[in-house]
Design an enzyme around this catalytic site. Sequence first.
Site, PDB file in Angstrom:
ATOM      1  N   LEU A 219       0.863  -1.184   0.000  1.00  0.00           N
ATOM      2  CA  LEU A 219       0.000   0.000   0.000  1.00  0.00           C
ATOM      3  C   LEU A 219       0.898   1.232   0.000  1.00  0.00           C
ATOM      4  CD1 LEU A 219      -2.775  -0.854   2.636  1.00  0.00           C
ATOM      5  CD2 LEU A 219      -3.030  -0.746   0.161  1.00  0.00           C
ATOM      6  N   ASP A 220       0.599   2.206  -0.857  1.00  0.00           N
ATOM      7  CA  ASP A 220       1.375   3.444  -0.874  1.00  0.00           C
ATOM      8  C   ASP A 220       1.314   4.121   0.490  1.00  0.00           C
ATOM      9  OD1 ASP A 220       1.993   3.018  -3.492  1.00  0.00           O
ATOM     10  OD2 ASP A 220       0.523   4.441  -4.308  1.00  0.00           O
ATOM     11  N   PRO A 221       2.310   4.952   0.813  1.00  0.00           N
ATOM     12  CA  PRO A 221       2.342   5.608   2.129  1.00  0.00           C
ATOM     13  C   PRO A 221       1.054   6.335   2.507  1.00  0.00           C
ATOM     14  CG  PRO A 221       4.434   5.926   1.022  1.00  0.00           C
ATOM     15  CD  PRO A 221       3.529   5.229   0.041  1.00  0.00           C
ATOM     16  N   LYS A 222       0.431   7.038   1.558  1.00  0.00           N
ATOM     17  CA  LYS A 222      -0.776   7.815   1.873  1.00  0.00           C
ATOM     18  C   LYS A 222      -2.035   6.952   1.977  1.00  0.00           C
ATOM     19  CE  LYS A 222       0.828  12.126  -0.252  1.00  0.00           C
ATOM     20  NZ  LYS A 222       0.548  13.134  -1.298  1.00  0.00           N
ATOM     21  N   VAL A 223      -1.942   5.703   1.556  1.00  0.00           N
ATOM     22  CA  VAL A 223      -3.115   4.814   1.522  1.00  0.00           C
ATOM     23  C   VAL A 223      -3.235   4.043   2.828  1.00  0.00           C
ATOM     24  CG1 VAL A 223      -4.223   2.907   0.298  1.00  0.00           C
ATOM     25  CG2 VAL A 223      -2.903   4.617  -0.975  1.00  0.00           C
TER      26      VAL A 223
END
Length: 334
Positions: A81-85
């Site tokens: 998962l991307d950092p912002k997700v």
Amino acid sequence: MARDEVRRILPADIRREVLIRDDKAETNPKWGFPPEKRPMEMHMQFGIINLDKPPGPTSHEVVAWIKRLFDLNKAGHGGTLDPKVSGVLPVALERGTRVVQALLPAGKEYVALMHLHGDVPENKIRAVMREFEGEIIQRPPLRSAVKRRLRTRKIYYIEILEIDGKDVLFRVGVEAGTYIRSLIHHIGLALGVGAHMAELRRTRSGPFKEDETLVTLHDLIDYYHFWKDDGIEEYFRKAIQPMEKAVEHLPKVWIRDSAVAAVTYGADLAVPGIVKLNKGIKRGDLVAVMTLKDELVALGKATMTSGEMLQRSKGIAVDVDKVFMPRDWYPKLW
């Protein structure tokens, strides 16, 4: 039932009929460690956490924290998962780490907020987004960890939850490896105004969902200290799922006690060792090899169909790839 409810089905939701080869086979209670009876230390060794990843850290950082906090040698996650997700991030521990491969065919679900770059009638938004269900072609983004080659991915369903001006909140079920940011970009192009992803949360990764098993890092740390400092293991045990949870969606074959040790020592699974199996297995399918106590023994590729496994008296039914059960849980009986 509403149309959207019917369509919200991932591969992990498939229910499989069980076919019986030998209805007299039994399992010896002296052998093995059923998932619900494993001692806490062993439970950790073969566990997987349904973690609610917060926005901010990378998936790798979250796994590194868990390794350090629990003094583990190994840990791995089931899909970056991307950092912002935020959202569902299965984290497998120690000997269960390789089980995350089983999540690949299970499908994933996200809730996304798409911001359109222009005004579009609501009926057009709904019509265009429906056109993206089915197979699509994507190229991974520049910052992805894989080669940027065109590839097909399946969109199982798109369900619009709310439209507020230029903001569209929707739920989407996808094949593993689908980039939601790219999907939104292409929906924007198809609408003729452009679009970008404002927010994203993963709500499912195969059998792991936003349910009572989902835990935050903060809760996980508290539960761990309840166990280590106060001897209360109840909460920490519930926070860690047995690795068998990660193969709930896979077709399965259940084997005799006498065949278990042979598989753990590297043998492929022969037909005489099978007691029961799921209907619908095709050659080449990834299957889970289970004991009669529902312990995961191994993963492998089917070399026969369900019908062939049921009817034949000899031959290799499963080409075993990864073994999870230790060799000393069941005795050698050959």
